[in-house]
Design a protein around this motif. Sequence first.
Motif, mmCIF file in Angstrom:
data_model
loop_
_atom_site.group_PDB
_atom_site.id
_atom_site.type_symbol
_atom_site.label_atom_id
_atom_site.label_comp_id
_atom_site.label_asym_id
_atom_site.label_seq_id
_atom_site.Cartn_x
_atom_site.Cartn_y
_atom_site.Cartn_z
ATOM 1 N N ILE A 18 0.841 -1.199 0.000
ATOM 2 C CA ILE A 18 0.000 0.000 0.000
ATOM 3 C C ILE A 18 0.878 1.252 0.000
ATOM 4 O O ILE A 18 0.629 2.209 -0.754
ATOM 5 C CB ILE A 18 -0.952 -0.026 1.216
ATOM 6 C CG1 ILE A 18 -1.999 -1.137 1.023
ATOM 7 C CG2 ILE A 18 -1.620 1.335 1.416
ATOM 8 C CD1 ILE A 18 -2.763 -1.495 2.280
ATOM 9 N N ALA A 19 1.933 1.248 0.824
ATOM 10 C CA ALA A 19 2.832 2.410 0.885
ATOM 11 C C ALA A 19 3.564 2.608 -0.440
ATOM 12 O O ALA A 19 3.713 3.732 -0.927
ATOM 13 C CB ALA A 19 3.832 2.236 2.030
ATOM 14 N N ALA A 20 4.022 1.502 -1.036
ATOM 15 C CA ALA A 20 4.754 1.595 -2.305
ATOM 16 C C ALA A 20 3.853 2.151 -3.404
ATOM 17 O O ALA A 20 4.257 3.031 -4.174
ATOM 18 C CB ALA A 20 5.303 0.233 -2.699
ATOM 19 N N GLN A 21 2.623 1.641 -3.482
ATOM 20 C CA GLN A 21 1.710 2.150 -4.505
ATOM 21 C C GLN A 21 1.398 3.621 -4.255
ATOM 22 O O GLN A 21 1.375 4.428 -5.205
ATOM 23 C CB GLN A 21 0.419 1.338 -4.535
ATOM 24 C CG GLN A 21 -0.552 1.819 -5.614
ATOM 25 C CD GLN A 21 -1.743 0.910 -5.844
ATOM 26 O OE1 GLN A 21 -1.858 -0.147 -5.260
ATOM 27 N NE2 GLN A 21 -2.646 1.324 -6.709
ATOM 28 N N ALA A 22 1.194 3.998 -3.006
ATOM 29 C CA ALA A 22 0.899 5.402 -2.678
ATOM 30 C C ALA A 22 2.052 6.317 -3.071
ATOM 31 O O ALA A 22 1.840 7.471 -3.472
ATOM 32 C CB ALA A 22 0.591 5.533 -1.191
ATOM 33 N N GLY A 23 3.278 5.800 -2.979
ATOM 34 C CA GLY A 23 4.441 6.603 -3.312
ATOM 35 C C GLY A 23 4.708 6.707 -4.803
ATOM 36 O O GLY A 23 5.554 7.508 -5.219
ATOM 37 N N ALA A 206 13.886 1.884 0.068
ATOM 38 C CA ALA A 206 12.528 2.372 0.347
ATOM 39 C C ALA A 206 12.180 2.290 1.832
ATOM 40 O O ALA A 206 11.066 2.642 2.224
ATOM 41 C CB ALA A 206 11.519 1.565 -0.464
ATOM 42 N N ARG A 207 13.155 1.848 2.653
ATOM 43 C CA ARG A 207 12.889 1.588 4.074
ATOM 44 C C ARG A 207 13.906 2.319 4.932
ATOM 45 O O ARG A 207 14.993 1.803 5.199
ATOM 46 C CB ARG A 207 12.991 0.080 4.357
ATOM 47 C CG ARG A 207 12.039 -0.750 3.529
ATOM 48 C CD ARG A 207 12.450 -2.219 3.542
ATOM 49 N NE ARG A 207 11.613 -2.970 2.617
ATOM 50 C CZ ARG A 207 10.438 -3.518 2.955
ATOM 51 N NH1 ARG A 207 10.008 -3.445 4.192
ATOM 52 N NH2 ARG A 207 9.718 -4.138 2.050
ATOM 53 N N PRO A 208 13.579 3.530 5.399
ATOM 54 C CA PRO A 208 14.533 4.309 6.197
ATOM 55 C C PRO A 208 14.997 3.591 7.461
ATOM 56 O O PRO A 208 16.095 3.837 7.943
ATOM 57 C CB PRO A 208 13.749 5.575 6.549
ATOM 58 C CG PRO A 208 12.646 5.654 5.548
ATOM 59 C CD PRO A 208 12.338 4.241 5.147
ATOM 60 N N ARG A 209 14.165 2.684 7.984
ATOM 61 C CA ARG A 209 14.532 1.975 9.224
ATOM 62 C C ARG A 209 15.105 0.585 8.956
ATOM 63 O O ARG A 209 15.209 -0.236 9.864
ATOM 64 C CB ARG A 209 13.311 1.874 10.144
ATOM 65 C CG ARG A 209 12.942 3.225 10.769
ATOM 66 C CD ARG A 209 11.765 3.111 11.706
ATOM 67 N NE ARG A 209 10.500 3.155 10.967
ATOM 68 C CZ ARG A 209 9.334 2.732 11.469
ATOM 69 N NH1 ARG A 209 9.281 2.207 12.686
ATOM 70 N NH2 ARG A 209 8.241 2.818 10.754
ATOM 71 N N ARG A 218 6.684 8.159 1.441
ATOM 72 C CA ARG A 218 7.354 9.427 1.128
ATOM 73 C C ARG A 218 8.674 9.175 0.412
ATOM 74 O O ARG A 218 9.013 9.873 -0.558
ATOM 75 C CB ARG A 218 7.598 10.212 2.423
ATOM 76 C CG ARG A 218 8.276 11.555 2.224
ATOM 77 C CD ARG A 218 8.656 12.161 3.568
ATOM 78 N NE ARG A 218 9.500 11.263 4.331
ATOM 79 C CZ ARG A 218 10.813 11.111 4.143
ATOM 80 N NH1 ARG A 218 11.428 11.782 3.176
ATOM 81 N NH2 ARG A 218 11.511 10.284 4.897
ATOM 82 N N VAL A 219 9.432 8.161 0.871
ATOM 83 C CA VAL A 219 10.709 7.846 0.232
ATOM 84 C C VAL A 219 10.484 7.310 -1.177
ATOM 85 O O VAL A 219 11.194 7.682 -2.116
ATOM 86 C CB VAL A 219 11.506 6.844 1.089
ATOM 87 C CG1 VAL A 219 12.771 6.418 0.375
ATOM 88 C CG2 VAL A 219 11.851 7.472 2.438
ATOM 89 N N VAL A 220 9.501 6.444 -1.334
ATOM 90 C CA VAL A 220 9.176 5.960 -2.682
ATOM 91 C C VAL A 220 8.821 7.148 -3.578
ATOM 92 O O VAL A 220 9.239 7.218 -4.749
ATOM 93 C CB VAL A 220 8.021 4.936 -2.648
ATOM 94 C CG1 VAL A 220 7.606 4.527 -4.063
ATOM 95 C CG2 VAL A 220 8.428 3.708 -1.841
ATOM 96 N N GLY A 221 8.115 8.125 -3.026
ATOM 97 C CA GLY A 221 7.774 9.322 -3.783
ATOM 98 C C GLY A 221 8.977 10.111 -4.233
ATOM 99 O O GLY A 221 8.978 10.711 -5.322
ATOM 100 N N GLU A 222 10.030 10.123 -3.411
ATOM 101 C CA GLU A 222 11.278 10.806 -3.810
ATOM 102 C C GLU A 222 11.887 10.130 -5.038
ATOM 103 O O GLU A 222 12.385 10.802 -5.953
ATOM 104 C CB GLU A 222 12.280 10.800 -2.653
ATOM 105 C CG GLU A 222 11.886 11.689 -1.484
ATOM 106 C CD GLU A 222 12.812 11.544 -0.290
ATOM 107 O OE1 GLU A 222 13.785 10.725 -0.367
ATOM 108 O OE2 GLU A 222 12.588 12.227 0.718
ATOM 109 N N TRP A 223 11.861 8.803 -5.045
ATOM 110 C CA TRP A 223 12.371 8.067 -6.209
ATOM 111 C C TRP A 223 11.495 8.328 -7.429
ATOM 112 O O TRP A 223 12.001 8.525 -8.538
ATOM 113 C CB TRP A 223 12.438 6.578 -5.890
ATOM 114 C CG TRP A 223 13.610 6.217 -5.056
ATOM 115 C CD1 TRP A 223 13.729 6.346 -3.695
ATOM 116 C CD2 TRP A 223 14.866 5.688 -5.512
ATOM 117 N NE1 TRP A 223 14.986 5.941 -3.288
ATOM 118 C CE2 TRP A 223 15.687 5.531 -4.371
ATOM 119 C CE3 TRP A 223 15.357 5.334 -6.758
ATOM 120 C CZ2 TRP A 223 16.985 5.024 -4.462
ATOM 121 C CZ3 TRP A 223 16.655 4.829 -6.849
ATOM 122 C CH2 TRP A 223 17.444 4.682 -5.706
#
Length: 229
Positions: A18-23, A206-209, A218-223
């Motif tokens: 879900i996060a990846a698609q949102a990004g 894609a995983r800051p942690r 948000r990170v996926v969105g940067e890419w």
Amino acid sequence: MSNRAVLEVIALSPQDAIAAQAGGADRLELVTDMAADGLTPPPETFGAIRAAVDIPLRVMLRLSDGFAAGDIDELLASARVLRAEGAEEFVLGFLDAGGGPDLVAIERIITEIKGCRWTFHRAIDRAADREALRKELAGLPGLDTYLTAGAASGVSEGLPTLEAEAARAGEPGYEAQIMVGGALRLEHLPRLLAAGIDAVHIGGAARPRGWAGPVDARVVGEWRTALDT
């Protein structure tokens, strides 16, 4: 889909997906057990992710760390179950003891997943001869992508190889799309895009942690933004 570059993100769970698609991810690679560099996920994980997002999913077919096929019958059984769950795209890649493609294993699997598109993954970066491997796999039904860093150690070392292979696009053995992944960083993108690379793959990036944490939209969105600009 437009002509924009493809962004593929590794997903371990519906939350990741879900996060990846949102990004802005275009496609997901589904795996489990990143300590072993990504193995076949359980069918219930595929089903949960398929229900959570509507972008294409490529499912890993791999039983253990390394590039040997292992138990082919178990791989075939996994592919059969995943197809029954609705899987339509896969990721695989096996080498024999000499560092060439394990054509016996590969051909048995692609017979099982007939009609499906698939990626030959980073086993190419461990092959004894990249060009020979590409020529041996040329024309196999469904093969449309090579996931590669250009070198076993990652993109920083592999950039010249990636540029050289991108320049050969369309030649025999070079028809499949190059998707760059493996220690890929945002700073690599301008050079890759300039070379004509139009697909990238991120996992840990894609995983800051780290792998213990989830994909960050948000990170996926940067890419996504970096690829689109």
